[in-house]
Design a protein around this motif. Structure first.
Motif, PDB file in Angstrom:
ATOM      1  N   THR A  56       0.842  -1.204   0.000  1.00  9.61           N
ATOM      2  CA  THR A  56       0.000   0.000   0.000  1.00  9.61           C
ATOM      3  C   THR A  56       0.870   1.246   0.000  1.00  9.61           C
ATOM      4  OG1 THR A  56      -1.734  -1.172   1.233  1.00  9.61           O
ATOM      5  CG2 THR A  56      -1.846   1.224   1.213  1.00  9.61           C
ATOM      6  N   ALA A  57       1.904   1.242   0.843  1.00  8.42           N
ATOM      7  CA  ALA A  57       2.804   2.393   0.922  1.00  8.42           C
ATOM      8  C   ALA A  57       3.528   2.616  -0.402  1.00  8.42           C
ATOM      9  CB  ALA A  57       3.805   2.184   2.055  1.00  8.42           C
ATOM     10  N   MET A  58       4.079   1.548  -0.963  1.00 15.17           N
ATOM     11  CA  MET A  58       4.802   1.668  -2.235  1.00 15.17           C
ATOM     12  C   MET A  58       3.901   2.202  -3.346  1.00 15.17           C
ATOM     13  SD  MET A  58       6.987  -1.879  -2.303  1.00 15.17           S
ATOM     14  CE  MET A  58       8.586  -2.049  -1.501  1.00 15.17           C
ATOM     15  N   LEU A  59       2.704   1.638  -3.455  1.00 15.38           N
ATOM     16  CA  LEU A  59       1.796   2.072  -4.509  1.00 15.38           C
ATOM     17  C   LEU A  59       1.367   3.520  -4.302  1.00 15.38           C
ATOM     18  CD1 LEU A  59       0.116   1.489  -7.000  1.00 15.38           C
ATOM     19  CD2 LEU A  59      -1.665   0.549  -5.509  1.00 15.38           C
ATOM     20  N   GLY A  60       1.082   3.883  -3.054  1.00 12.26           N
ATOM     21  CA  GLY A  60       0.712   5.266  -2.771  1.00 12.26           C
ATOM     22  C   GLY A  60       1.786   6.245  -3.202  1.00 12.26           C
ATOM     23  N   LEU A  61       3.033   5.926  -2.908  1.00 17.68           N
ATOM     24  CA  LEU A  61       4.142   6.816  -3.250  1.00 17.68           C
ATOM     25  C   LEU A  61       4.372   6.882  -4.762  1.00 17.68           C
ATOM     26  CD1 LEU A  61       6.591   5.846  -0.371  1.00 17.68           C
ATOM     27  CD2 LEU A  61       5.228   7.928  -0.564  1.00 17.68           C
ATOM     28  N   ILE A  62       4.150   5.761  -5.454  1.00 10.67           N
ATOM     29  CA  ILE A  62       4.251   5.777  -6.919  1.00 10.67           C
ATOM     30  C   ILE A  62       3.194   6.712  -7.511  1.00 10.67           C
ATOM     31  CG2 ILE A  62       3.853   4.411  -9.004  1.00 10.67           C
ATOM     32  CD1 ILE A  62       5.132   2.030  -7.546  1.00 10.67           C
ATOM     33  N   LEU A  63       1.960   6.598  -7.047  1.00 16.21           N
ATOM     34  CA  LEU A  63       0.874   7.410  -7.598  1.00 16.21           C
ATOM     35  C   LEU A  63       1.071   8.889  -7.291  1.00 16.21           C
ATOM     36  CD1 LEU A  63      -2.288   5.180  -7.003  1.00 16.21           C
ATOM     37  CD2 LEU A  63      -0.615   5.159  -8.862  1.00 16.21           C
ATOM     38  N   ILE A  64       1.645   9.188  -6.131  1.00 14.21           N
ATOM     39  CA  ILE A  64       1.954  10.580  -5.800  1.00 14.21           C
ATOM     40  C   ILE A  64       2.993  11.128  -6.778  1.00 14.21           C
ATOM     41  CG2 ILE A  64       3.018  12.089  -4.072  1.00 14.21           C
ATOM     42  CD1 ILE A  64       1.798  10.145  -1.943  1.00 14.21           C
ATOM     43  N   LYS A  65       4.059  10.361  -6.989  1.00 17.87           N
ATOM     44  CA  LYS A  65       5.125  10.808  -7.913  1.00 17.87           C
ATOM     45  C   LYS A  65       4.591  10.947  -9.331  1.00 17.87           C
ATOM     46  CE  LYS A  65       9.387  10.086  -7.113  1.00 17.87           C
ATOM     47  NZ  LYS A  65       9.932  11.469  -7.246  1.00 17.87           N
ATOM     48  N   ALA A  66       3.595  10.136  -9.695  1.00 15.34           N
ATOM     49  CA  ALA A  66       3.019  10.204 -11.037  1.00 15.34           C
ATOM     50  C   ALA A  66       2.013  11.349 -11.191  1.00 15.34           C
ATOM     51  CB  ALA A  66       2.339   8.881 -11.371  1.00 15.34           C
ATOM     52  N   GLY A  67       1.763  12.073 -10.085  1.00 21.03           N
ATOM     53  CA  GLY A  67       0.844  13.201 -10.143  1.00 21.03           C
ATOM     54  C   GLY A  67      -0.624  12.823 -10.057  1.00 21.03           C
ATOM     55  N   LEU A  68      -0.919  11.592  -9.616  1.00 28.78           N
ATOM     56  CA  LEU A  68      -2.314  11.147  -9.532  1.00 28.78           C
ATOM     57  C   LEU A  68      -2.989  11.534  -8.223  1.00 28.78           C
ATOM     58  CD1 LEU A  68      -2.091   7.635 -11.246  1.00 28.78           C
ATOM     59  CD2 LEU A  68      -2.647   9.847 -12.242  1.00 28.78           C
ATOM     60  N   ASP A  69      -2.219  12.080  -7.287  1.00 29.70           N
ATOM     61  CA  ASP A  69      -2.745  12.697  -6.060  1.00 29.70           C
ATOM     62  C   ASP A  69      -3.760  11.814  -5.328  1.00 29.70           C
ATOM     63  OD1 ASP A  69      -2.952  14.648  -4.123  1.00 29.70           O
ATOM     64  OD2 ASP A  69      -4.379  15.873  -5.252  1.00 29.70           O
ATOM     65  N   PRO A  70      -3.361  10.591  -4.924  1.00 24.03           N
ATOM     66  CA  PRO A  70      -4.316   9.690  -4.274  1.00 24.03           C
ATOM     67  C   PRO A  70      -4.539  10.022  -2.799  1.00 24.03           C
ATOM     68  CG  PRO A  70      -2.152   8.703  -4.252  1.00 24.03           C
ATOM     69  CD  PRO A  70      -2.013  10.007  -5.015  1.00 24.03           C
ATOM     70  N   THR A  71      -5.663   9.562  -2.282  1.00 23.31           N
ATOM     71  CA  THR A  71      -5.867   9.460  -0.840  1.00 23.31           C
ATOM     72  C   THR A  71      -5.403   8.067  -0.439  1.00 23.31           C
ATOM     73  OG1 THR A  71      -7.727  10.996  -0.824  1.00 23.31           O
ATOM     74  CG2 THR A  71      -7.602   9.412   0.996  1.00 23.31           C
ATOM     75  N   VAL A  72      -4.625   7.975   0.642  1.00 21.70           N
ATOM     76  CA  VAL A  72      -4.043   6.686   1.038  1.00 21.70           C
ATOM     77  C   VAL A  72      -4.336   6.421   2.512  1.00 21.70           C
ATOM     78  CG1 VAL A  72      -1.945   5.279   1.141  1.00 21.70           C
ATOM     79  CG2 VAL A  72      -2.163   7.060  -0.619  1.00 21.70           C
ATOM     80  N   ILE A  73      -4.864   5.249   2.798  1.00 24.67           N
ATOM     81  CA  ILE A  73      -5.088   4.790   4.176  1.00 24.67           C
ATOM     82  C   ILE A  73      -4.303   3.500   4.344  1.00 24.67           C
ATOM     83  CG2 ILE A  73      -6.811   3.837   5.763  1.00 24.67           C
ATOM     84  CD1 ILE A  73      -8.812   5.829   4.644  1.00 24.67           C
ATOM     85  N   VAL A  74      -3.306   3.542   5.223  1.00 19.92           N
ATOM     86  CA  VAL A  74      -2.358   2.433   5.338  1.00 19.92           C
ATOM     87  C   VAL A  74      -2.181   2.054   6.809  1.00 19.92           C
ATOM     88  CG1 VAL A  74      -0.381   4.029   5.364  1.00 19.92           C
ATOM     89  CG2 VAL A  74      -0.022   1.659   4.676  1.00 19.92           C
ATOM     90  N   GLY A  75      -1.864   0.792   7.057  1.00 20.42           N
ATOM     91  CA  GLY A  75      -1.756   0.294   8.423  1.00 20.42           C
ATOM     92  C   GLY A  75      -0.394   0.466   9.051  1.00 20.42           C
ATOM     93  N   THR A  76       0.303   1.515   8.697  1.00 21.60           N
ATOM     94  CA  THR A  76       1.585   1.849   9.309  1.00 21.60           C
ATOM     95  C   THR A  76       1.812   3.339   9.131  1.00 21.60           C
ATOM     96  OG1 THR A  76       3.953   1.281   9.405  1.00 21.60           O
ATOM     97  CG2 THR A  76       2.942   1.399   7.219  1.00 21.60           C
ATOM     98  N   LYS A  77       2.907   3.841   9.667  1.00 26.97           N
ATOM     99  CA  LYS A  77       3.220   5.270   9.523  1.00 26.97           C
ATOM    100  C   LYS A  77       4.373   5.432   8.535  1.00 26.97           C
ATOM    101  CE  LYS A  77       3.606   5.776  14.066  1.00 26.97           C
ATOM    102  NZ  LYS A  77       3.787   6.371  15.407  1.00 26.97           N
TER     103      LYS A  77
END
Length: 424
Positions: free
Chosen positions: A116-137
Motif C-alpha cells: 500500500t505504501a509503495m503504490l501510494g508513493l508511486i501514484l503521488i510521484k506520477a501526479g495522480l494525487d491519491p488518498t491513502v489509508i495504510v496500516g503503518t506510519k
C-alpha cells in the motif's frame, strides 16, 4: 458542522479514518483505553479525545464509528445505539468511502502495508494525487498513516481479519499471498481462501485483479507477478528481502494498469526507505536495532532471511513477542519450524521470547493459554526473557531484531532511551 465519534480512535486503521474526516471539516471526537503518540497527533490536528470509554462520552453525534476490537457490550456503543445514532464498524465506514472513489484495495496475508505504501508513493510521484489509508506510519506522510488527496483515487489496506474486506467495493484488488492466519475466526485455510475468492468476486466488469502467481483465484482480467520478474527491480530497492521485491512488483504492475510509466514507478520505489515497524532500522552506538511487525511464521522467516542478507557478518539476535495465545496455539508447529530453521541455517545467533501479547476481547480462557512463551521457548531451545533482562544479554556490535505485532515496540523504545542516556 457534522460531528463524528470514534470508539477506539487510537487504532492504526481507525485513526487514519479520523484524519480523513478531520480533513473534510467534520468535528471529530473519540475515545480510547490509553494515551498514545497516535492520539497526540490526532489532538494536534483538532480531534477531541477522551481516555476511558464511558456512556457519558456519547453526545449528539451524527455518526459513531467503532474499532473491530470493540465488543458489543462496550458502554459507548450501547449508548449510541440507545440514542438512535447511526453506528458503523471501521470496515463498514471505510467501505462506504470505497463506493465514492476509484478504490485500489491491497489484500493478502502478508505485505499489505508495504505494498500500500509503495503504490501510494508511486501514484503521488506520477501526479495522480491519491488518498491513502495504510496500516503503518510513513515518513513521506509526515509519520502518518493517512495521506489526503484531491483526485478520485483511494488506496487502502484491505485486511481479511474477520472478513473485514468484504465491506469494500474496489475497482482494483491486489492479493499479495494467501496463507493460514486468523484461524480463530476462519477455522481452516480453505475458509481463508473462500473469503478471498468472495472478495475478488466483488470486482465488477472492468475491474482488475493483480495477484501473486501462486494465488489460486480466477478473474476475467488478471495480472500476475512473481519472483521470476525480479530483474525488473535490479538495484532499485533500499530495503532487503524477497518479500519486499514481491510487494514492489505488485505495486509496479498496478501502476501500469493506471498508465504510470515504469520509469516513474522505479524512481519512487528507489526512494522508499521503509515504514514504521517494517524492518525499521535504528543505528545505535552499541548495536543495530531493527523493529519489525512480523508475527506469522512465514513473515518471521522472510524477515530473518532479509536481516542475514543485509548483515552477513554480524551476530543477529531475535527478540520475539508472540501475538495472541490462540494464534500461538493454532500455528504452534509452524512457529517451531520457522525458528528452528532460522537457528539451524544461521539466520540468527540467539533467540529470546517475551511473554505473549494478550489481545483484550479476542482471547479465551481455555487450553490455548497453555501455548505460552515458555512452551514455545522449550520447543525451539530459546530463552524466555523480560524487558529488564534483555539489555544485559547484549555484548555490543549485534543486530537486534524486535519482532511482533503487540507492544514490543515499547521495549525497543526503552533500549533506545537507555543507549541515549548512557551515551550522554
Amino acid at each position: 458542522m457534522s460531528k463524528i465519534h470514534f470508539i477506539g480512535i487510537g487504532g492504526i486503521g481507525v485513526s487514519a479514518l479520523a484524519k480523513f474526516y478531520l480533513e473534510k471539516n467534520w468535528q471529530v471526537f473519540g475515545s480510547d483505553a490509553c494515551p498514545s503518540k497516535i492520539i497526540d497527533d490526532l489532538e494536534k490536528r483538532g480531534a477531541e479525545v477522551l481516555i476511558g470509554q464511558r456512556e457519558e462520552n456519547i453526545k449528539d453525534f451524527d455518526l459513531v464509528v467503532f474499532s473491530p476490537a470493540v465488543r458489543e457490550d462496550n458502554p459507548e456503543l450501547k449508548r449510541a445505539r440507545e440514542k438512535g445514532i447511526r453506528t458503523l464498524s471501521y470496515p463498514q465506514a471505510l467501505g462506504e468511502l470505497t463506493k465514492e472513489y476509484f478504490t485500489i484495495a491491497v489484500s493478502g496475508t502478508h505485505g499489505k502495508s508495504t505494498t500500500t505504501a509503495m503504490l501510494g508513493l508511486i501514484l503521488i510521484k506520477a501526479g495522480l494525487d491519491p488518498t491513502v489509508i495504510v496500516g503503518t506510519k510513513l515518513k513521506e506522510f509526515n509519520d502518518s498513516n493517512y495521506r489526503g488527496g484531491k483526485s478520485k483515487y483511494l488506496v487502502i489496506e484491505a485486511c481479511e481479519h474477520e472478513a473485514s474486506f468484504l465491506n469494500y467495493w474496489p475497482r482494483i484488488i491486489i492479493v499479495t499471498n494467501i496463507e493460514a492466519d486468523h484461524l480463530d475466526y476462519y477455522g481452516s485455510l480453505d475458509n481463508v481462501k473462500k473469503s478471498f475468492k468472495e472478495f475478488v468476486s466483488r470486482l465488477k466488469p472492468g475491474g482488475v485483479l493483480i495477484k501473486r502467481d501462486d494465488v489460486e483465484i480466477d478473474f476475467s482480467d488478471t495480472i500476475e507477478f512473481s519472483l521470476e520478474e525480479k530483474e525488473l527491480l535490479n538495484n532499485v530497492l533500499k530495503i532487503p528481502g524477497e518479500h519486499n521485491i514481491l510487494d514492489a512488483l505488485a505495486a509496479l504492475k498496478t501502476a501500469r494498469v493506471l498508465g504510470v510509466d515504469d520509469k516513474i514507478s522505479l524512481e519512487a520505489l528507489s526512494q522508499f526507505a521503509g515504514s514504521w515497524r517494517r524492518f525499521e532500522i535504528t543505528e545505535l552506538p552499541e548495536f543495530v536495532l531493527i523493529d519489525d511487525y512480523a508475527h506469522h511464521p512465514t513473515e518471521i522467516e522472510a524477515t530473518l532471511k532479509a536481516a542475514r542478507e543485509k548483515y552477513p557478518d554480524k551476530k543477529i539476535y531475535c527478540v520475539f513477542q508472540p501475538h495472541q495465545y490462540q494464534r500461538t496455539q493454532l500455528l504452534f508447529d509452524d512457529f517451531v519450524s520457522a525458528f528452528k530453521n532460522s537457528l539451524n541455517e544461521g539466520l540468527i545467533d540467539k533467540l529470546f521470547l517475551l511473554d505473549v501479547y494478550d489481545v483484550k476481547g479476542r482471547e479465551g480462557s481455555g487450553e490455548e493459554r497453555e501455548y505460552n512463551s515458555e512452551k514455545l521457548a522449550e520447543a525451539v531451545k530459546a530463552r524466555r526473557i523480560d524487558a529488564e533482562s534483555l539489555r544485559k544479554e547484549l555484548e555490543g556490535g549485534e543486530v537486534v531484531i524486535m519482532m511482533g505485532a503487540g507492544d514490543i515496540y515499547n521495549v525497543s523504545e526503552e533500549l533506545k532511551n537507555a543507549c541515549i542516556v548512557q551515551g550522554n
